[in-house]
Motif scaffolding. Sequence first.
Motif, short mmCIF file in Angstrom:
data_model
loop_
_atom_site.label_atom_id
_atom_site.label_comp_id
_atom_site.label_asym_id
_atom_site.label_seq_id
_atom_site.Cartn_x
_atom_site.Cartn_y
_atom_site.Cartn_z
N PHE A 121 3.89 -2.94 -0.04
CA PHE A 121 3.14 -2.03 0.80
C PHE A 121 3.28 -0.59 0.29
CE2 PHE A 121 4.41 -4.99 4.50
CZ PHE A 121 3.19 -5.65 4.49
N VAL A 122 2.36 0.27 0.71
CA VAL A 122 2.52 1.72 0.56
C VAL A 122 2.25 2.35 1.92
CG1 VAL A 122 1.96 1.87 -1.89
CG2 VAL A 122 0.11 1.97 -0.19
N GLY A 123 2.68 3.59 2.07
CA GLY A 123 2.48 4.31 3.32
C GLY A 123 3.63 4.12 4.29
N GLU A 124 3.47 4.68 5.46
CA GLU A 124 4.48 4.58 6.51
C GLU A 124 4.06 3.47 7.46
OE1 GLU A 124 4.59 8.49 8.25
OE2 GLU A 124 4.64 9.44 6.27
N ILE A 125 4.83 2.38 7.45
CA ILE A 125 4.43 1.16 8.18
C ILE A 125 5.46 0.86 9.26
CG2 ILE A 125 3.82 -1.28 7.93
CD1 ILE A 125 3.40 -0.62 4.92
N SER A 126 4.96 0.41 10.40
CA SER A 126 5.85 0.04 11.50
C SER A 126 5.19 -1.05 12.32
CB SER A 126 6.15 1.25 12.38
OG SER A 126 4.94 1.76 12.95
N GLY A 127 6.02 -1.75 13.11
CA GLY A 127 5.50 -2.72 14.06
C GLY A 127 5.11 -4.05 13.45
#
Length: 233
Positions: A121-127
Amino acid sequence: MKSRRNTLCPKDSPALIVMLTYNDRTVSNAYEIFDQCKDSEASFWGFKEKSLPIAEMKELFAYMKQCGKTTFLEVVAYTEDKCLEGAKMALECGCDILMGTVFFDSVNDFCKAAGLKYMPFVGEISGRPSVLEGTIEGMIEEAEKYLKKGVYGIDLLCYRYTGDAAELNKRFVSEINAPVCIAGSINSYQRLDEIKESSPWAFTIGSAFFEKKFGEGFCEQINKVCEYIEGRV
């Protein structure tokens, strides 16, 4: 032919990865669905690291490969230990490509040593289901850094983005010269049109098939999407 294409995906149009998942979890009857649809037009198949027992995951991946499919395990994990655990699971299951996980050098090193293709993944990921935040510029910069470290490609949760998903799709694919998979929440013909326009290496559909967004039967939907994305309808 663009270098983001390769022998795994020789067509000029994006490849559909059928994900046997709903709300970011593998469905309990994944084996039965694959068995019913193994002769559909899709050659890329995968599922998540949850919630099948490992023995069932191995059996399903083995069957997919026996049927000539390219196989994917997408791991939704955010800590280094869980991401590394997911990479080890992918290797144990014998799948072709590990998608997902937050990038860690330890995971990348493990995949390179094991000969496992890695698309973080890239970016800020949550949940879970995942939500993607961050700037488009930041995600492009992040992807370029990981590619220099030897990852196979990038897993972009484009339609989970809290910003302009269509713009992210267009810019990211045009600027990243490597396999990009647009993953998650592709659930309409409008989004398929955006996929056709940006022309990534691949894209995933899972929950939308279970919600009958592209028709009634599972196999029917797979074939309709493949025909649509290749401009045969």
